[in-house]
Design an enzyme around this catalytic site. Sequence first.
Site, PDB file in Angstrom:
ATOM      1  N   TYR A   1       0.830  -1.214   0.000  1.00 18.85           N
ATOM      2  CA  TYR A   1       0.000   0.000   0.000  1.00 18.85           C
ATOM      3  C   TYR A   1       0.863   1.262   0.000  1.00 18.85           C
ATOM      4  O   TYR A   1       0.489   2.271  -0.589  1.00 18.85           O
ATOM      5  CB  TYR A   1      -0.975  -0.024   1.182  1.00 18.85           C
ATOM      6  CG  TYR A   1      -2.060  -1.048   0.941  1.00 18.85           C
ATOM      7  CD1 TYR A   1      -3.232  -0.679   0.316  1.00 18.85           C
ATOM      8  CD2 TYR A   1      -1.866  -2.388   1.272  1.00 18.85           C
ATOM      9  CE1 TYR A   1      -4.211  -1.622   0.034  1.00 18.85           C
ATOM     10  CE2 TYR A   1      -2.834  -3.334   0.998  1.00 18.85           C
ATOM     11  CZ  TYR A   1      -4.007  -2.946   0.378  1.00 18.85           C
ATOM     12  OH  TYR A   1      -4.955  -3.880   0.083  1.00 18.85           O
TER      13      TYR A   1
ATOM     14  N   ASN B   1       0.091   8.263  14.909  1.00 21.60           N
ATOM     15  CA  ASN B   1      -0.970   7.259  14.813  1.00 21.60           C
ATOM     16  C   ASN B   1      -1.709   7.083  16.142  1.00 21.60           C
ATOM     17  O   ASN B   1      -2.927   6.870  16.162  1.00 21.60           O
ATOM     18  CB  ASN B   1      -0.393   5.925  14.318  1.00 21.60           C
ATOM     19  CG  ASN B   1      -0.282   5.918  12.796  1.00 21.60           C
ATOM     20  OD1 ASN B   1      -0.620   6.908  12.139  1.00 21.60           O
ATOM     21  ND2 ASN B   1       0.184   4.825  12.226  1.00 21.60           N
TER      22      ASN B   1
ATOM     23  N   CYS C   1      -2.780  -0.156  10.309  1.00 23.35           N
ATOM     24  CA  CYS C   1      -1.780   0.610  11.071  1.00 23.35           C
ATOM     25  C   CYS C   1      -2.192   1.061  12.469  1.00 23.35           C
ATOM     26  O   CYS C   1      -1.451   0.819  13.411  1.00 23.35           O
ATOM     27  CB  CYS C   1      -1.312   1.788  10.242  1.00 23.35           C
ATOM     28  SG  CYS C   1      -0.304   1.206   8.872  1.00 23.35           S
TER      29      CYS C   1
HETATM   30  N1  LIG Z   1      -0.729   1.050   4.662  1.00 19.45           N
HETATM   31  C1  LIG Z   1      -0.612   2.312   5.021  1.00 19.45           C
HETATM   32  O1  LIG Z   1      -1.541   3.102   4.837  1.00 19.45           O
HETATM   33  C2  LIG Z   1       0.642   2.817   5.653  1.00 19.45           C
HETATM   34  C3  LIG Z   1       1.647   1.964   6.068  1.00 19.45           C
HETATM   35  N2  LIG Z   1       2.767   2.442   6.704  1.00 19.45           N
HETATM   36  C4  LIG Z   1       3.843   1.529   7.082  1.00 19.45           C
HETATM   37  O2  LIG Z   1       4.537   1.188   5.883  1.00 19.45           O
HETATM   38  C5  LIG Z   1       4.990  -0.178   5.932  1.00 19.45           C
HETATM   39  C6  LIG Z   1       4.430  -0.944   4.759  1.00 19.45           C
HETATM   40  O3  LIG Z   1       3.024  -1.012   4.885  1.00 19.45           O
HETATM   41  P1  LIG Z   1       2.112  -1.573   3.705  1.00 19.45           P
HETATM   42  O4  LIG Z   1       2.532  -0.963   2.414  1.00 19.45           O
HETATM   43  O5  LIG Z   1       0.716  -1.436   4.152  1.00 19.45           O
HETATM   44  O6  LIG Z   1       2.536  -3.107   3.710  1.00 19.45           O
HETATM   45  P2  LIG Z   1       2.114  -4.262   2.672  1.00 19.45           P
HETATM   46  O7  LIG Z   1       2.026  -5.510   3.463  1.00 19.45           O
HETATM   47  O8  LIG Z   1       0.963  -3.810   1.847  1.00 19.45           O
HETATM   48  O9  LIG Z   1       3.366  -4.328   1.689  1.00 19.45           O
HETATM   49  C7  LIG Z   1       4.624  -4.764   2.055  1.00 19.45           C
HETATM   50  C8  LIG Z   1       5.286  -5.371   0.820  1.00 19.45           C
HETATM   51  O10 LIG Z   1       6.657  -5.622   1.125  1.00 19.45           O
HETATM   52  C9  LIG Z   1       7.023  -6.799   0.444  1.00 19.45           C
HETATM   53  N3  LIG Z   1       8.285  -7.303   1.001  1.00 19.45           N
HETATM   54  C10 LIG Z   1       8.490  -8.080   2.088  1.00 19.45           C
HETATM   55  N4  LIG Z   1       9.804  -8.310   2.244  1.00 19.45           N
HETATM   56  C11 LIG Z   1      10.447  -7.659   1.242  1.00 19.45           C
HETATM   57  C12 LIG Z   1      11.817  -7.521   0.878  1.00 19.45           C
HETATM   58  N5  LIG Z   1      12.789  -8.079   1.569  1.00 19.45           N
HETATM   59  N6  LIG Z   1      12.111  -6.795  -0.208  1.00 19.45           N
HETATM   60  C13 LIG Z   1      11.147  -6.204  -0.943  1.00 19.45           C
HETATM   61  N7  LIG Z   1       9.838  -6.305  -0.632  1.00 19.45           N
HETATM   62  C14 LIG Z   1       9.496  -7.020   0.450  1.00 19.45           C
HETATM   63  C15 LIG Z   1       5.835  -7.703   0.612  1.00 19.45           C
HETATM   64  O11 LIG Z   1       5.836  -8.762  -0.334  1.00 19.45           O
HETATM   65  C16 LIG Z   1       4.691  -6.705   0.399  1.00 19.45           C
HETATM   66  O12 LIG Z   1       4.314  -6.649  -0.965  1.00 19.45           O
HETATM   67  C17 LIG Z   1       4.556  -0.686   7.302  1.00 19.45           C
HETATM   68  O13 LIG Z   1       5.614  -0.481   8.214  1.00 19.45           O
HETATM   69  C18 LIG Z   1       3.394   0.213   7.680  1.00 19.45           C
HETATM   70  O14 LIG Z   1       3.220   0.323   9.078  1.00 19.45           O
HETATM   71  C19 LIG Z   1       2.959   3.777   6.900  1.00 19.45           C
HETATM   72  C20 LIG Z   1       2.003   4.674   6.486  1.00 19.45           C
HETATM   73  C21 LIG Z   1       0.788   4.278   5.813  1.00 19.45           C
HETATM   74  O1  LIG Z   2       0.569   4.649   9.471  1.00 17.55           O
HETATM   75  C1  LIG Z   2      -0.321   4.402   8.696  1.00 17.55           C
HETATM   76  O2  LIG Z   2      -0.464   3.349   8.121  1.00 17.55           O
HETATM   77  C2  LIG Z   2      -1.396   5.383   8.424  1.00 17.55           C
HETATM   78  O3  LIG Z   2      -2.466   5.002   9.299  1.00 17.55           O
HETATM   79  C3  LIG Z   2      -3.612   5.804   9.165  1.00 17.55           C
HETATM   80  O4  LIG Z   2      -4.098   5.808   7.814  1.00 17.55           O
HETATM   81  P1  LIG Z   2      -5.115   4.697   7.273  1.00 17.55           P
HETATM   82  O5  LIG Z   2      -5.160   3.572   8.230  1.00 17.55           O
HETATM   83  O6  LIG Z   2      -4.766   4.405   5.872  1.00 17.55           O
HETATM   84  O7  LIG Z   2      -6.526   5.445   7.224  1.00 17.55           O
HETATM   85  P2  LIG Z   2      -7.278   6.478   8.187  1.00 17.55           P
HETATM   86  O8  LIG Z   2      -8.065   7.338   7.309  1.00 17.55           O
HETATM   87  O9  LIG Z   2      -6.372   7.131   9.147  1.00 17.55           O
HETATM   88  O10 LIG Z   2      -8.283   5.518   8.944  1.00 17.55           O
HETATM   89  C4  LIG Z   2      -7.881   4.658   9.986  1.00 17.55           C
HETATM   90  C5  LIG Z   2      -9.098   4.221  10.764  1.00 17.55           C
HETATM   91  O11 LIG Z   2      -9.637   5.335  11.438  1.00 17.55           O
HETATM   92  C6  LIG Z   2     -11.003   5.473  11.115  1.00 17.55           C
HETATM   93  N1  LIG Z   2     -11.353   6.893  11.115  1.00 17.55           N
HETATM   94  C7  LIG Z   2     -10.675   7.755  10.325  1.00 17.55           C
HETATM   95  C8  LIG Z   2     -10.992   9.098  10.340  1.00 17.55           C
HETATM   96  C9  LIG Z   2     -12.022   9.542  11.184  1.00 17.55           C
HETATM   97  O12 LIG Z   2     -12.367  10.743  11.247  1.00 17.55           O
HETATM   98  N2  LIG Z   2     -12.675   8.654  11.956  1.00 17.55           N
HETATM   99  C10 LIG Z   2     -12.357   7.343  11.930  1.00 17.55           C
HETATM  100  O13 LIG Z   2     -12.971   6.541  12.669  1.00 17.55           O
HETATM  101  C11 LIG Z   2     -11.160   4.826   9.751  1.00 17.55           C
HETATM  102  O14 LIG Z   2     -12.492   4.442   9.529  1.00 17.55           O
HETATM  103  C12 LIG Z   2     -10.226   3.669   9.896  1.00 17.55           C
HETATM  104  O15 LIG Z   2     -10.835   2.602  10.558  1.00 17.55           O
HETATM  105  C13 LIG Z   2      -3.092   7.196   9.586  1.00 17.55           C
HETATM  106  O16 LIG Z   2      -4.135   7.986   9.859  1.00 17.55           O
HETATM  107  C14 LIG Z   2      -2.129   7.746   8.563  1.00 17.55           C
HETATM  108  O17 LIG Z   2      -1.742   9.073   8.855  1.00 17.55           O
HETATM  109  C15 LIG Z   2      -0.938   6.817   8.659  1.00 17.55           C
HETATM  110  O18 LIG Z   2       0.041   7.159   7.715  1.00 17.55           O
END
Ligand SMILES: NC(=O)C1=CN([C@@H]2O[C@H](COP(=O)(O)OP(=O)(O)OC[C@H]3O[C@@H](n4cnc5c(N)ncnc54)[C@H](O)[C@@H]3O)[C@@H](O)[C@H]2O)C=CC1
Ligand SMILES: O=C(O)[C@H]1O[C@H](OP(=O)(O)OP(=O)(O)OC[C@H]2O[C@@H](n3ccc(=O)[nH]c3=O)[C@H](O)[C@@H]2O)[C@H](O)[C@@H](O)[C@@H]1O
Length: 436
Positions: A10, A214, A268
């Site tokens: 993501y 977060n 997250c």
């Molecule tokens: N999903 C979100 O909205 C956000 C996530 N984060 C943080 O970013 C990080 C990634 O999150 P996501 O993108 O949601 O995870 P995800 O699980 O969607 O993607 C992670 C990807 O990394 C790959 N991977 C694993 N080992 C690897 C390696 N050695 N080399 C290259 N690729 C590898 C996996 O196959 C997978 O496709 C986490 O630490 C999360 O907490 C931060 C902000 C927003």
């Molecule tokens: O570290 C991360 O992965 C990310 O986690 C969340 O982002 P995300 O989980 O993608 O989406 P949000 O919109 O923050 O929603 C998280 C949860 O809060 C809920 N939410 C969000 C906003 C709100 O006003 N009320 C509420 O209940 C959503 O429904 C959902 O269940 C953080 O808010 C991001 O800033 C951060 O980068």
Amino acid sequence: MQISVFGIGYVGAVSAACLANDGHNVIAVDPNPHKVGPLNEGISPIVEPGLDELIQNGIGSKRLKATSDVREAVNGTDISFVCVGTPSRSNGSLDTSYVAAAAEQIGAAIREKNSFHSVVMRSTILPGTMESIVLPALERASGRQAGVGFGVAYYPEFLRESTAIADYYDPGAIIFGRHDQATIDRLLELHKIFKVEPRVVSIRTAEAVKYTNNAWHALKISFANEIGNICKEAGIDGHVVLDVLCADTRLNISKAYLKPGFAFGGSCLPKDLRALRFAARRLDVPTPILDATMAANEEQLRRAYSMVAATGKRRIGLIGLSFKPETDDLRESPLVELAERLFGRGYDIRIYDPNIQVSKLTGANLQFVKSHLPHLATLLTSDIDEVVDHAEVFVLGNRDEAKRLMSAINDERPIIDLVRVDQTRCSGDLYQGICW
Ligand SMILES: NC(=O)C1=CN([C@@H]2O[C@H](COP(=O)(O)OP(=O)(O)OC[C@H]3O[C@@H](n4cnc5c(N)ncnc54)[C@H](O)[C@@H]3O)[C@@H](O)[C@H]2O)C=CC1
Ligand SMILES: O=C(O)[C@H]1O[C@H](OP(=O)(O)OP(=O)(O)OC[C@H]2O[C@@H](n3ccc(=O)[nH]c3=O)[C@H](O)[C@@H]2O)[C@H](O)[C@@H](O)[C@@H]1O
């Protein structure tokens, strides 16, 4: 700049596509062929508004490509962004194994490279993780000293799924955790296009900021939900109360995350809160506020379940399954949890969420379905009419889809609204908002 992005999830898929869109040459790296294959064909491996188009453009212009070959990616680029997963372990602690493995692999590739390479960690990691895990792994595998033989930085990601591209281009904050100035200079160069001035802090501070951010979101949601619950029982609309509170210019409070509703979830907020609490326990610091934030979230789930049970109906139509609209991410979705509880107690559920197509699930989502919802395929339908025909009671968990459903039903069946689709209908017993 020549950039490699490790992890096509993501975060990584969005970062890679946006960086290519900014004119950089980007190599996205993932061991999973279900991520690499589609990306190279111009197909987004995740549901995220606008991402398909950016990926198509990137592949079409040859500025974006995907591979599983770490050496090729490190050799062909100046800087690597690491966006691999950091999930919860079963005890709530942070699983840093993917981060450590990526650092080892990148380090081994750096060993064979002549020019200075920068490694920028973007995954969410607890304070001290760069120092205790990432740097030693890079130094060990590369045989070089950090800051001399290669560069590092910690650059937390703040995007939200479903608005990830908009968040990329209009970030609320840009924080760089500094180790060496050469890597910070590269990051500053890359971020010239943004309005927000990057703030450079220590690596540990940047790591802590991410968790604080977060935790703050989760705390605000739980607070709003609790106020909403009290207000509902007192016959007051908590949304209006919080709206008025936030309008006080002297308080200067953002409305974000202060709208009473259902439990928070996603990949997250819950995992990062768990990891922070676990880390605090190891530091012998009590966390009553963080503990209560989680307990309040559980209360919201219990409340939703009780509202369904109170209708006395057994056939449920659930609208929405992913943790929020416009994403296919099921990880820690409170709607999945609600569906599980209902299913476990023998309710007959049909679920409609057009973003969840079982045959198309890959990566973390597929793993999630296999471990948490193996029976999902039998409950999900791609036909909203099937839900309408089946349900004795509707549960609205996705505002976008629920609006479509509302135009299809105008009979006397009860509706439980978790996402404030139409609060004007909440006056009678048939239409109930969770906390308004
Ligand atoms: N999903 C979100 O909205 C956000 C996530 N984060 C943080 O970013 C990080 C990634 O999150 P996501 O993108 O949601 O995870 P995800 O699980 O969607 O993607 C992670 C990807 O990394 C790959 N991977 C694993 N080992 C690897 C390696 N050695 N080399 C290259 N690729 C590898 C996996 O196959 C997978 O496709 C986490 O630490 C999360 O907490 C931060 C902000 C927003
Ligand atoms: O570290 C991360 O992965 C990310 O986690 C969340 O982002 P995300 O989980 O993608 O989406 P949000 O919109 O923050 O929603 C998280 C949860 O809060 C809920 N939410 C969000 C906003 C709100 O006003 N009320 C509420 O209940 C959503 O429904 C959902 O269940 C953080 O808010 C991001 O800033 C951060 O980068």
